[in-house]
Write a protein that holds these residues in place. Sequence first.
Motif, PDB file in Angstrom:
ATOM      1  N   LEU A 103       0.741  -1.111  -0.127  1.00 59.37           N
ATOM      2  CA  LEU A 103      -0.066  -0.059  -0.019  1.00 59.37           C
ATOM      3  C   LEU A 103       0.698   1.169   0.042  1.00 59.37           C
ATOM      4  CD1 LEU A 103      -2.539  -1.320   2.605  1.00 59.37           C
ATOM      5  CD2 LEU A 103      -2.654  -1.265   0.094  1.00 59.37           C
ATOM      6  N   SER A 104       0.232   2.328  -0.384  1.00 62.31           N
ATOM      7  CA  SER A 104       1.079   3.724  -0.378  1.00 62.31           C
ATOM      8  C   SER A 104       0.528   4.509   0.652  1.00 62.31           C
ATOM      9  CB  SER A 104       0.472   4.463  -1.791  1.00 62.31           C
ATOM     10  OG  SER A 104       0.962   3.571  -2.899  1.00 62.31           O
ATOM     11  N   LEU A 105       1.810   5.308   1.164  1.00 61.73           N
ATOM     12  CA  LEU A 105       1.535   6.264   2.202  1.00 61.73           C
ATOM     13  C   LEU A 105       2.506   7.265   2.092  1.00 61.73           C
ATOM     14  CD1 LEU A 105       3.512   6.113   4.979  1.00 61.73           C
ATOM     15  CD2 LEU A 105       3.033   3.873   4.731  1.00 61.73           C
ATOM     16  N   ALA A 106       2.094   8.435   2.783  1.00 59.10           N
ATOM     17  CA  ALA A 106       3.185   9.471   2.620  1.00 59.10           C
ATOM     18  C   ALA A 106       3.600   9.557   4.085  1.00 59.10           C
ATOM     19  CB  ALA A 106       2.680  10.788   2.282  1.00 59.10           C
ATOM     20  N   ALA A 107       4.669   9.604   4.508  1.00 60.14           N
ATOM     21  CA  ALA A 107       5.344   9.334   5.780  1.00 60.14           C
ATOM     22  C   ALA A 107       6.369  10.579   6.167  1.00 60.14           C
ATOM     23  CB  ALA A 107       5.657   8.162   6.274  1.00 60.14           C
ATOM     24  N   ALA A 108       6.213  10.828   7.534  1.00 63.06           N
ATOM     25  CA  ALA A 108       7.417  11.717   8.357  1.00 63.06           C
ATOM     26  C   ALA A 108       8.283  10.848   9.253  1.00 63.06           C
ATOM     27  CB  ALA A 108       6.785  13.077   8.663  1.00 63.06           C
ATOM     28  N   LEU A 109       9.252  10.942   9.232  1.00 59.91           N
ATOM     29  CA  LEU A 109      10.034   9.994  10.198  1.00 59.91           C
ATOM     30  C   LEU A 109      10.369  10.893  11.439  1.00 59.91           C
ATOM     31  CD1 LEU A 109      12.797   7.918   8.050  1.00 59.91           C
ATOM     32  CD2 LEU A 109      10.651   7.128   9.156  1.00 59.91           C
ATOM     33  N   ALA A 110      10.192   9.847  12.610  1.00 60.06           N
ATOM     34  CA  ALA A 110       9.905  10.778  13.995  1.00 60.06           C
ATOM     35  C   ALA A 110      11.258  10.689  14.664  1.00 60.06           C
ATOM     36  CB  ALA A 110       9.017  10.061  14.660  1.00 60.06           C
ATOM     37  N   LEU A 160      -4.389 -11.478   1.624  1.00 59.39           N
ATOM     38  CA  LEU A 160      -4.699 -10.621   2.652  1.00 59.39           C
ATOM     39  C   LEU A 160      -4.710  -9.315   2.219  1.00 59.39           C
ATOM     40  CD1 LEU A 160      -2.884 -12.230   5.855  1.00 59.39           C
ATOM     41  CD2 LEU A 160      -5.443 -12.702   5.119  1.00 59.39           C
ATOM     42  N   GLY A 161      -5.586  -8.505   2.483  1.00 62.37           N
ATOM     43  CA  GLY A 161      -5.597  -6.990   2.307  1.00 62.37           C
ATOM     44  C   GLY A 161      -5.244  -6.328   3.422  1.00 62.37           C
ATOM     45  N   ALA A 162      -4.618  -5.174   3.164  1.00 58.56           N
ATOM     46  CA  ALA A 162      -4.051  -4.356   4.560  1.00 58.56           C
ATOM     47  C   ALA A 162      -4.358  -2.800   4.403  1.00 58.56           C
ATOM     48  CB  ALA A 162      -2.533  -4.534   4.471  1.00 58.56           C
ATOM     49  N   ALA A 163      -4.543  -2.099   5.464  1.00 60.02           N
ATOM     50  CA  ALA A 163      -4.674  -0.851   5.552  1.00 60.02           C
ATOM     51  C   ALA A 163      -3.969  -0.192   6.607  1.00 60.02           C
ATOM     52  CB  ALA A 163      -6.038  -0.580   5.465  1.00 60.02           C
ATOM     53  N   TRP A 164      -3.856   1.049   6.806  1.00 58.71           N
ATOM     54  CA  TRP A 164      -3.017   1.815   7.931  1.00 58.71           C
ATOM     55  C   TRP A 164      -4.347   2.165   8.796  1.00 58.71           C
ATOM     56  CZ3 TRP A 164       1.690   1.869   9.209  1.00 58.71           C
ATOM     57  CH2 TRP A 164       2.894   1.597   8.067  1.00 58.71           C
ATOM     58  N   ASN A 165      -3.954   2.263  10.032  1.00 53.18           N
ATOM     59  CA  ASN A 165      -5.012   2.936  11.233  1.00 53.18           C
ATOM     60  C   ASN A 165      -4.173   4.232  11.467  1.00 53.18           C
ATOM     61  OD1 ASN A 165      -7.134   1.017  11.147  1.00 53.18           O
ATOM     62  ND2 ASN A 165      -5.853  -0.068  12.560  1.00 53.18           N
ATOM     63  N   ALA A 166      -5.095   5.322  11.888  1.00 53.97           N
ATOM     64  CA  ALA A 166      -4.592   6.241  12.408  1.00 53.97           C
ATOM     65  C   ALA A 166      -3.908   6.196  13.904  1.00 53.97           C
ATOM     66  CB  ALA A 166      -5.629   7.534  12.650  1.00 53.97           C
ATOM     67  N   GLY A 167      -2.915   6.627  14.055  1.00 61.32           N
ATOM     68  CA  GLY A 167      -2.221   6.384  15.434  1.00 61.32           C
ATOM     69  C   GLY A 167      -1.438   5.120  15.519  1.00 61.32           C
ATOM     70  N   ASP A 168      -1.209   4.522  14.304  1.00 58.47           N
ATOM     71  CA  ASP A 168      -0.175   3.395  14.292  1.00 58.47           C
ATOM     72  C   ASP A 168       1.146   3.743  14.380  1.00 58.47           C
ATOM     73  OD1 ASP A 168      -2.002   1.184  13.770  1.00 58.47           O
ATOM     74  OD2 ASP A 168      -1.858   1.563  11.599  1.00 58.47           O
ATOM     75  N   GLU A 169       2.084   3.052  15.141  1.00 58.76           N
ATOM     76  CA  GLU A 169       3.495   3.510  15.289  1.00 58.76           C
ATOM     77  C   GLU A 169       4.358   2.833  14.837  1.00 58.76           C
ATOM     78  OE1 GLU A 169       3.135   6.107  19.540  1.00 58.76           O
ATOM     79  OE2 GLU A 169       3.298   3.915  19.726  1.00 58.76           O
ATOM     80  N   LEU A 222       7.365   6.754  14.954  1.00 60.30           N
ATOM     81  CA  LEU A 222       6.687   7.828  14.318  1.00 60.30           C
ATOM     82  C   LEU A 222       5.339   7.203  14.184  1.00 60.30           C
ATOM     83  CD1 LEU A 222       6.908   6.269  10.858  1.00 60.30           C
ATOM     84  CD2 LEU A 222       8.926   6.503  11.720  1.00 60.30           C
ATOM     85  N   THR A 223       4.377   8.154  13.736  1.00 57.41           N
ATOM     86  CA  THR A 223       2.919   7.691  14.017  1.00 57.41           C
ATOM     87  C   THR A 223       2.149   8.420  12.903  1.00 57.41           C
ATOM     88  OG1 THR A 223       2.984   8.290  16.295  1.00 57.41           O
ATOM     89  CG2 THR A 223       0.725   8.203  15.590  1.00 57.41           C
ATOM     90  N   ALA A 224       1.226   7.348  12.567  1.00 63.09           N
ATOM     91  CA  ALA A 224       0.352   7.374  11.348  1.00 63.09           C
ATOM     92  C   ALA A 224      -0.619   8.523  11.595  1.00 63.09           C
ATOM     93  CB  ALA A 224      -0.367   6.044  10.860  1.00 63.09           C
ATOM     94  N   ALA A 225      -0.870   9.612  10.762  1.00 64.40           N
ATOM     95  CA  ALA A 225      -1.851  10.596  10.867  1.00 64.40           C
ATOM     96  C   ALA A 225      -3.302  10.341  10.824  1.00 64.40           C
ATOM     97  CB  ALA A 225      -1.327  11.825  10.166  1.00 64.40           C
ATOM     98  N   SER A 226      -3.405   9.345   9.735  1.00 60.39           N
ATOM     99  CA  SER A 226      -4.825   8.980   9.170  1.00 60.39           C
ATOM    100  C   SER A 226      -5.016   7.584   8.863  1.00 60.39           C
ATOM    101  CB  SER A 226      -5.111   9.810   8.071  1.00 60.39           C
ATOM    102  OG  SER A 226      -4.243   9.267   6.844  1.00 60.39           O
ATOM    103  N   THR A 227      -6.324   7.105   8.781  1.00 62.18           N
ATOM    104  CA  THR A 227      -6.673   5.713   8.546  1.00 62.18           C
ATOM    105  C   THR A 227      -6.984   5.541   6.772  1.00 62.18           C
ATOM    106  OG1 THR A 227      -7.855   5.415  10.877  1.00 62.18           O
ATOM    107  CG2 THR A 227      -8.441   4.049   8.725  1.00 62.18           C
ATOM    108  N   GLY A 228      -6.401   4.442   6.179  1.00 57.29           N
ATOM    109  CA  GLY A 228      -6.751   4.225   4.878  1.00 57.29           C
ATOM    110  C   GLY A 228      -5.393   3.528   4.238  1.00 57.29           C
ATOM    111  N   SER A 229      -5.516   3.707   3.134  1.00 56.32           N
ATOM    112  CA  SER A 229      -4.416   2.746   2.239  1.00 56.32           C
ATOM    113  C   SER A 229      -2.985   3.703   2.158  1.00 56.32           C
ATOM    114  CB  SER A 229      -4.925   2.316   0.867  1.00 56.32           C
ATOM    115  OG  SER A 229      -5.287   3.607   0.156  1.00 56.32           O
TER     116      SER A 229
END
Length: 308
Positions: free
Chosen positions: A9-16, A61-70, A89-96
């Motif tokens: 899955l794709s995400l935009a991330a900022a390292l913590a 298996l399908g996958a997705a991020w959850n807001a707050g994932d670390e 680092l922490t995910a800001a939103s829920t989704g792919s």
Amino acid sequence: MRHTGLLLLSLAAALASCSSDDDGDYKSPQTENADGRILRQLTINEVPITRATLTDETSALGAAWNAGDEATYFNVSSFTSTTMDVGTLTAASTGSTSMFNGSVRCKAGDKVALFYPVQDIPTQTIEAENKARGQYTINLAGQDGTLATIAKNFHYVYGVAAVTSVTDNTAKATIDNMQSLLAVCKFTFTDGTNAIPVKTLTINYYDNSMSYTTIGYPLSATLTPTADVSTLALTYPNQGNDAWNDKGLSVTLDSETSDGVYVALFPHSPTGYMHFTVTNSSDTYTGTAKAKLKAGKYYPVSLKLTKQ
């Protein structure tokens, strides 16, 4: 999971943020290193990643991020005998896709490893716990046979981001695909005719030579961060080590089910065979099967067992 069983899955991330020890071995985040590393907000765009909330789609298996994932970051380039830049680092939103927020001590050209799920990485070797400085521990104990628990605690993935540009306070990076470190299996069992309900499933490696015996299963392995994902490898403990259970990997369900037991397993088999023991409220069943598992694969498997 897509692409050999795991969905990227794709995400935009900022390292913590980077942590620093109180003993003085580590650099203060406010102090610029002679090599130009300072605490910067690092953004990674369009990161293909394997992760987290898992859904069974029969053959994948399908996958997705959850807001707050670390997740844990580890600057491989800055790692020395006296420096270790590591944090969360922490995910800001829920989704792919999701942005991950935080900061990391880095400079242009650095390689920064990214781990999920988050865990502390020892800054010093802890021999009593079989933990080496800077090593990531992959632990299989505590599974309950559900996909939700695997997604939260056992869906180990690893990737490396390359820092491409920096300013005084910010940095940008790119990352290749995250790689799954384990295989995930969905086991169902029959006696040849009827489904077998499962309360506890125990998995052992099996010696299929003249001895025909079970030889246990390692409950943990270690990963040393590397800048080259192609060289990624798990290190398994020797038999007799505290991290090796001579009674096998045991998965206990909250309630009996014949609908399937999900288990995360190492892509490793010293003998090429596995032994399965299923217990329920009335009986015990056993059986063996050839096993050649690959990291990142999903295996829905039905096995025939014999009542004891």
